[in-house]
Scaffold this motif. Structure first.
Motif, PDB file in Angstrom:
ATOM      1  N   ARG A 294      -5.938   0.832  23.321  1.00  0.00           N
ATOM      2  CA  ARG A 294      -6.163   1.777  23.174  1.00  0.00           C
ATOM      3  C   ARG A 294      -6.403   2.413  24.692  1.00  0.00           C
ATOM      4  O   ARG A 294      -6.773   1.654  25.561  1.00  0.00           O
ATOM      5  CB  ARG A 294      -7.537   2.261  22.284  1.00  0.00           C
ATOM      6  N   CYS A 295      -6.221   3.720  24.806  1.00  0.00           N
ATOM      7  CA  CYS A 295      -6.536   4.537  25.948  1.00  0.00           C
ATOM      8  C   CYS A 295      -8.109   4.236  26.644  1.00  0.00           C
ATOM      9  O   CYS A 295      -9.002   4.444  25.818  1.00  0.00           O
ATOM     10  CB  CYS A 295      -6.560   6.065  25.614  1.00  0.00           C
ATOM     11  N   SER A 296      -8.041   3.649  27.839  1.00  0.00           N
ATOM     12  CA  SER A 296      -9.397   3.602  28.436  1.00  0.00           C
ATOM     13  C   SER A 296     -10.534   4.614  28.429  1.00  0.00           C
ATOM     14  O   SER A 296     -11.673   4.739  28.323  1.00  0.00           O
ATOM     15  CB  SER A 296      -9.315   2.907  29.617  1.00  0.00           C
ATOM     16  N   ARG A 297      -9.830   5.997  28.277  1.00  0.00           N
ATOM     17  CA  ARG A 297     -10.615   7.160  28.311  1.00  0.00           C
ATOM     18  C   ARG A 297     -10.973   7.879  26.935  1.00  0.00           C
ATOM     19  O   ARG A 297     -12.113   8.052  26.827  1.00  0.00           O
ATOM     20  CB  ARG A 297     -10.084   8.078  29.069  1.00  0.00           C
ATOM     21  N   CYS A 298     -10.057   7.897  26.112  1.00  0.00           N
ATOM     22  CA  CYS A 298     -10.215   8.558  25.016  1.00  0.00           C
ATOM     23  C   CYS A 298     -10.251   7.782  23.800  1.00  0.00           C
ATOM     24  O   CYS A 298     -10.499   8.118  22.595  1.00  0.00           O
ATOM     25  CB  CYS A 298      -9.228   9.688  24.702  1.00  0.00           C
ATOM     26  N   ALA A 299      -9.534   6.448  23.888  1.00  0.00           N
ATOM     27  CA  ALA A 299      -9.536   5.365  22.854  1.00  0.00           C
ATOM     28  C   ALA A 299      -8.763   5.710  21.896  1.00  0.00           C
ATOM     29  O   ALA A 299      -8.704   4.994  20.631  1.00  0.00           O
ATOM     30  CB  ALA A 299     -10.962   5.503  22.005  1.00  0.00           C
ATOM     31  N   SER A 300      -7.590   6.600  22.129  1.00  0.00           N
ATOM     32  CA  SER A 300      -6.516   6.854  21.172  1.00  0.00           C
ATOM     33  C   SER A 300      -5.719   5.610  21.250  1.00  0.00           C
ATOM     34  O   SER A 300      -5.529   5.134  22.310  1.00  0.00           O
ATOM     35  CB  SER A 300      -5.982   8.195  21.497  1.00  0.00           C
ATOM     36  N   PRO A 301      -5.065   5.267  20.110  1.00  0.00           N
ATOM     37  CA  PRO A 301      -3.996   4.086  20.250  1.00  0.00           C
ATOM     38  C   PRO A 301      -2.855   4.597  20.976  1.00  0.00           C
ATOM     39  O   PRO A 301      -2.404   5.624  20.868  1.00  0.00           O
ATOM     40  CB  PRO A 301      -3.899   4.031  18.651  1.00  0.00           C
ATOM     41  N   THR A 308      -0.517   2.101  32.862  1.00  0.00           N
ATOM     42  CA  THR A 308      -1.211   1.056  33.720  1.00  0.00           C
ATOM     43  C   THR A 308      -0.303   0.858  35.197  1.00  0.00           C
ATOM     44  O   THR A 308       0.688   1.360  35.386  1.00  0.00           O
ATOM     45  CB  THR A 308      -1.648  -0.020  33.106  1.00  0.00           C
ATOM     46  N   GLU A 309      -1.169   0.447  36.278  1.00  0.00           N
ATOM     47  CA  GLU A 309      -0.584   0.248  37.426  1.00  0.00           C
ATOM     48  C   GLU A 309       0.901  -0.284  37.316  1.00  0.00           C
ATOM     49  O   GLU A 309       1.801   0.158  38.337  1.00  0.00           O
ATOM     50  CB  GLU A 309      -1.488  -0.627  38.082  1.00  0.00           C
ATOM     51  N   SER A 310       1.071  -1.126  36.422  1.00  0.00           N
ATOM     52  CA  SER A 310       2.230  -2.062  36.783  1.00  0.00           C
ATOM     53  C   SER A 310       3.543  -1.046  35.969  1.00  0.00           C
ATOM     54  O   SER A 310       4.768  -1.272  35.889  1.00  0.00           O
ATOM     55  CB  SER A 310       2.231  -3.303  35.751  1.00  0.00           C
ATOM     56  N   ALA A 372      -5.760  -0.307  37.299  1.00  0.00           N
ATOM     57  CA  ALA A 372      -5.557  -1.666  36.167  1.00  0.00           C
ATOM     58  C   ALA A 372      -5.821  -0.944  34.693  1.00  0.00           C
ATOM     59  O   ALA A 372      -5.303  -1.925  33.799  1.00  0.00           O
ATOM     60  CB  ALA A 372      -6.502  -2.660  36.583  1.00  0.00           C
ATOM     61  N   HIS A 373      -6.538  -0.040  34.704  1.00  0.00           N
ATOM     62  CA  HIS A 373      -6.918   0.488  33.219  1.00  0.00           C
ATOM     63  C   HIS A 373      -5.731   1.144  32.480  1.00  0.00           C
ATOM     64  O   HIS A 373      -4.615   1.486  33.080  1.00  0.00           O
ATOM     65  CB  HIS A 373      -8.145   1.533  33.446  1.00  0.00           C
ATOM     66  N   SER A 374      -5.866   1.315  31.425  1.00  0.00           N
ATOM     67  CA  SER A 374      -4.835   2.067  30.497  1.00  0.00           C
ATOM     68  C   SER A 374      -5.205   3.406  30.164  1.00  0.00           C
ATOM     69  O   SER A 374      -6.149   3.433  29.504  1.00  0.00           O
ATOM     70  CB  SER A 374      -4.276   0.831  29.054  1.00  0.00           C
ATOM     71  N   TYR A 375      -4.104   4.294  30.072  1.00  0.00           N
ATOM     72  CA  TYR A 375      -4.300   5.533  29.725  1.00  0.00           C
ATOM     73  C   TYR A 375      -3.051   6.136  28.916  1.00  0.00           C
ATOM     74  O   TYR A 375      -1.892   5.916  29.234  1.00  0.00           O
ATOM     75  CB  TYR A 375      -4.511   6.520  31.101  1.00  0.00           C
ATOM     76  N   CYS A 376      -3.507   6.900  27.912  1.00  0.00           N
ATOM     77  CA  CYS A 376      -2.586   7.574  27.092  1.00  0.00           C
ATOM     78  C   CYS A 376      -1.845   8.760  27.960  1.00  0.00           C
ATOM     79  O   CYS A 376      -2.481   9.054  29.100  1.00  0.00           O
ATOM     80  CB  CYS A 376      -3.056   8.110  25.834  1.00  0.00           C
ATOM     81  N   ILE A 377      -0.783   9.336  27.511  1.00  0.00           N
ATOM     82  CA  ILE A 377      -0.158  10.175  28.291  1.00  0.00           C
ATOM     83  C   ILE A 377      -0.762  11.403  28.574  1.00  0.00           C
ATOM     84  O   ILE A 377      -0.825  12.057  29.752  1.00  0.00           O
ATOM     85  CB  ILE A 377       1.292  10.501  27.915  1.00  0.00           C
ATOM     86  N   GLN A 378      -1.635  11.836  27.377  1.00  0.00           N
ATOM     87  CA  GLN A 378      -2.277  13.169  27.570  1.00  0.00           C
ATOM     88  C   GLN A 378      -3.356  12.870  28.701  1.00  0.00           C
ATOM     89  O   GLN A 378      -3.601  13.986  29.478  1.00  0.00           O
ATOM     90  CB  GLN A 378      -3.062  13.557  26.191  1.00  0.00           C
ATOM     91  N   PHE A 380      -3.659  10.789  31.119  1.00  0.00           N
ATOM     92  CA  PHE A 380      -3.063  10.459  32.415  1.00  0.00           C
ATOM     93  C   PHE A 380      -2.229  11.610  32.900  1.00  0.00           C
ATOM     94  O   PHE A 380      -2.367  12.100  34.092  1.00  0.00           O
ATOM     95  CB  PHE A 380      -1.897   9.326  32.432  1.00  0.00           C
ATOM     96  N   ALA A 381      -1.574  12.608  32.243  1.00  0.00           N
ATOM     97  CA  ALA A 381      -0.972  13.776  32.622  1.00  0.00           C
ATOM     98  C   ALA A 381      -2.219  14.382  33.134  1.00  0.00           C
ATOM     99  O   ALA A 381      -1.852  15.212  34.140  1.00  0.00           O
ATOM    100  CB  ALA A 381      -0.187  14.463  31.551  1.00  0.00           C
ATOM    101  N   ARG A 382      -3.438  14.611  32.549  1.00  0.00           N
ATOM    102  CA  ARG A 382      -4.480  15.546  33.172  1.00  0.00           C
ATOM    103  C   ARG A 382      -4.784  15.037  34.275  1.00  0.00           C
ATOM    104  O   ARG A 382      -5.177  15.813  35.429  1.00  0.00           O
ATOM    105  CB  ARG A 382      -5.501  15.619  32.093  1.00  0.00           C
ATOM    106  N   PHE A 383      -4.928  13.742  34.669  1.00  0.00           N
ATOM    107  CA  PHE A 383      -5.144  13.240  35.834  1.00  0.00           C
ATOM    108  C   PHE A 383      -4.332  13.381  36.950  1.00  0.00           C
ATOM    109  O   PHE A 383      -4.474  13.835  38.110  1.00  0.00           O
ATOM    110  CB  PHE A 383      -5.357  11.311  35.898  1.00  0.00           C
ATOM    111  N   VAL A 384      -2.974  13.563  36.628  1.00  0.00           N
ATOM    112  CA  VAL A 384      -1.989  13.825  37.794  1.00  0.00           C
ATOM    113  C   VAL A 384      -2.119  15.241  38.062  1.00  0.00           C
ATOM    114  O   VAL A 384      -1.988  15.513  39.243  1.00  0.00           O
ATOM    115  CB  VAL A 384      -0.537  13.339  37.175  1.00  0.00           C
ATOM    116  N   GLU A 385      -2.296  16.132  37.107  1.00  0.00           N
ATOM    117  CA  GLU A 385      -2.631  17.480  37.249  1.00  0.00           C
ATOM    118  C   GLU A 385      -3.683  17.821  38.242  1.00  0.00           C
ATOM    119  O   GLU A 385      -3.649  18.780  39.103  1.00  0.00           O
ATOM    120  CB  GLU A 385      -2.290  18.226  35.982  1.00  0.00           C
TER     121      GLU A 385
END
Length: 469
Positions: A294-301, A308-310, A372-378, A380-385
């Motif tokens: 699940r996403c490290s921030r919102c816990a969505s599957p 993630t970084e890789s 190294a954490h994992s993020y959903c596209i929503q 991660f897109a907010r982080f990039v923006e």
């Protein structure tokens, strides 16, 4: 048997050691080390050469050898029919004699297949590893199917072998003949082997679909084969591929390149074709790592779709505009931003470098975010923006930017989207001010502030950093 010149190891052991060479260049270097190694190789050249080839290719060696040994010719003009074509140069599981001129071709093709396996593993098996973590059996299925696809694409190129027109009517004899030959060729494989082949075809299709934006990928791209897919992944475009006119992607010559013959085979055999809703890895993989993560921030599957970084290279930067709010409608800003971003879309490594740069600029509310954490596209897109404007501002400051007068409304100013003079003469605020702040309370980036920004230090929270347009 101990060598006659008193070499400290038996010949059989030396032969096995030489067989573990990672490539033929290393084998050659070993042979030149001493007369003892040279003599052992001269005694067992076929066994040692085959062992090295197996080390390079793996258990799919019979399929790899068939790719380089197949008697390619224009079968549409032949009168001997499809059976001799499909039976030519069979996949021989006996000890092969590998000629010197075949070794380079084996290594080149193995490099393509190996890199594609790494990509396949990253996308379908384990998003945390850039190199393949497929099991021995999974790797064998994947590589066997990939070499068969490579052979198929070599036999049936995406342009007619005689240089004729690739845009033919459905009832054209040449088109019907080539489709019969394609069906006959694929018909030689068993049901599970065809399912594995179809699974790998879907993987190649996903590369073309996700790595380019010129037009909807069609069969003409699949006809460029594994090497075409790898080039598309590495360059994020189709520009260097020999394909049909972009205005006519549905060239009849390659239309249904794999779909038509596979459907016909499954229908003739009375078998159920794999569903398009099935996982493309179903027939290759026995297990998937992190499928329930699940996403490290919102816990969505998210599973393998998490970023993630890789696997940052998978983020669709070329399909989004990461500037905030009204900034992405400012014509004086979007052009320079696109020009600054374009070099970072040229390869997976450049995309990863760009996103790594965003993590180096993390704002206070993103302190807990780690590569190294994992993020959903929503998320991660907010982080990039929220960081792309900071990256762009940093680029422009390094180029000597002197910001003009601040715009009171900041990045949400609608006037910048339709008033060219306002967009050119006012500085769009890129950090939303706190409640209670009135007027031009922001701090323009100049002098000391510019130096703070370049060094990665930012003004206190609640103030405004401005971007010149």
């Amino acid at each position: 048997m101990r060598s006659s010149n008193a070499f400290p190891l038996d010949d059989d052991i030396v032969s096995q050691i030489m067989g573990f060479s990672p490539d033929f260049r290393t084998l050659k270097a070993i042979i030149l080390v001493s007369k003892a190694f040279y003599r052992v190789f001269q005694t067992h050249p076929k066994v040692i050469t085959r062992a090295v080839a197996y080390t390079i290719v793996g258990p799919a060696l019979p399929q790899a050898l068939r790719v380089i040994r197949y008697p390619y010719r224009n079968y549409v003009t032949q009168e001997d029919g499809p059976i001799p074509m499909s039976a030519a140069c069979p996949e021989d599981h006996g000890p092969p004699v590998i000629a010197p001129n075949e070794r380079n071709m084996l290594e080149e093709n193995a490099s393509v297949v190996g890199k594609l396996e790494d990509i396949y593993s990253l996308i379908n098996k384990d998003r945390m590893s850039r190199t393949s973590v497929l099991t021995v059996d999974e790797s064998w299925r994947f590589r066997r199917a990939m070499y068969r696809i490579m052979l198929y694409c070599n036999i049936f190129p995406n342009f007619p072998c005689d240089g004729g027109d690739a845009y033919l009517e459905e009832d054209d004899e040449s088109l019907q003949a080539i489709r019969k030959l394609r069906t006959a060729f694929l018909c030689q494989y068993l049901a599970n082997e065809l399912q594995q082949l179809a699974s790998v075809v879907r993987f190649l299709s996903s590369i073309f679909q996700n790595c380019g934006s010129d037009y909807e990928p069609g069969s003409d791209l699949l006809a460029t084969g594994p090497s075409g897919a790898l080039r598309t992944w590495e360059t994020r475009s189709y520009n260097d591929l020999e394909i049909h006119d972009l205005d006519s992607p549905d060239a009849s010559w390659t239309h249904g390149y794999f779909d038509i013959p596979l459907r016909k085979i499954w229908t003739n055999r009375g078998e159920v074709a794999p569903s398009e809703y099935e996982s493309p890895s179903k027939w290759i993989l026995d297990s998937v790592n992190g499928a329930d993560d699940r996403c490290s921030r919102c816990a969505s599957p998210g599973g393998l779709a998490l970023f993630t970084e890789s696997n940052w290279c998978r983020f669709p930067l070329d399909l989004t505009n990461p500037l905030k709010d009204q900034l992405n409608h400012n014509s004086t800003l979007t052009g320079p931003f696109e020009a600054a971003l374009t070099p970072f879309l040229a390869s997976p490594a450049e995309i990863e470098r760009f996103i790594a740069g965003l993590f180096a600029l993390r704002r206070r509310e993103y302190d807990g975010w780690e590569p190294a954490h994992s993020y959903c596209i929503q998320c991660f897109a907010r982080f990039v923006e929220d960081h792309a404007w900071m990256w762009f501002l940093q680029q422009r400051l390094r180029q000597g930017l002197t910001p003009p007068e601040n715009c009171w409304y900041g990045w949400n100013c609608r006037m910048q989207t339709h008033n060219l003079r306002h967009a050119k003469t006012k500085n769009a605020a890129l950090m939303r001010p706190h409640k209670g702040f009135q007027g031009s309370c922001g701090v323009a980036v100049s002098g000391v502030k510019r130096e703070m920004f370049a060094s990665g230090q930012y003004p206190a929270h609640g103030r405004t950093i401005r971007l010149s347009t």
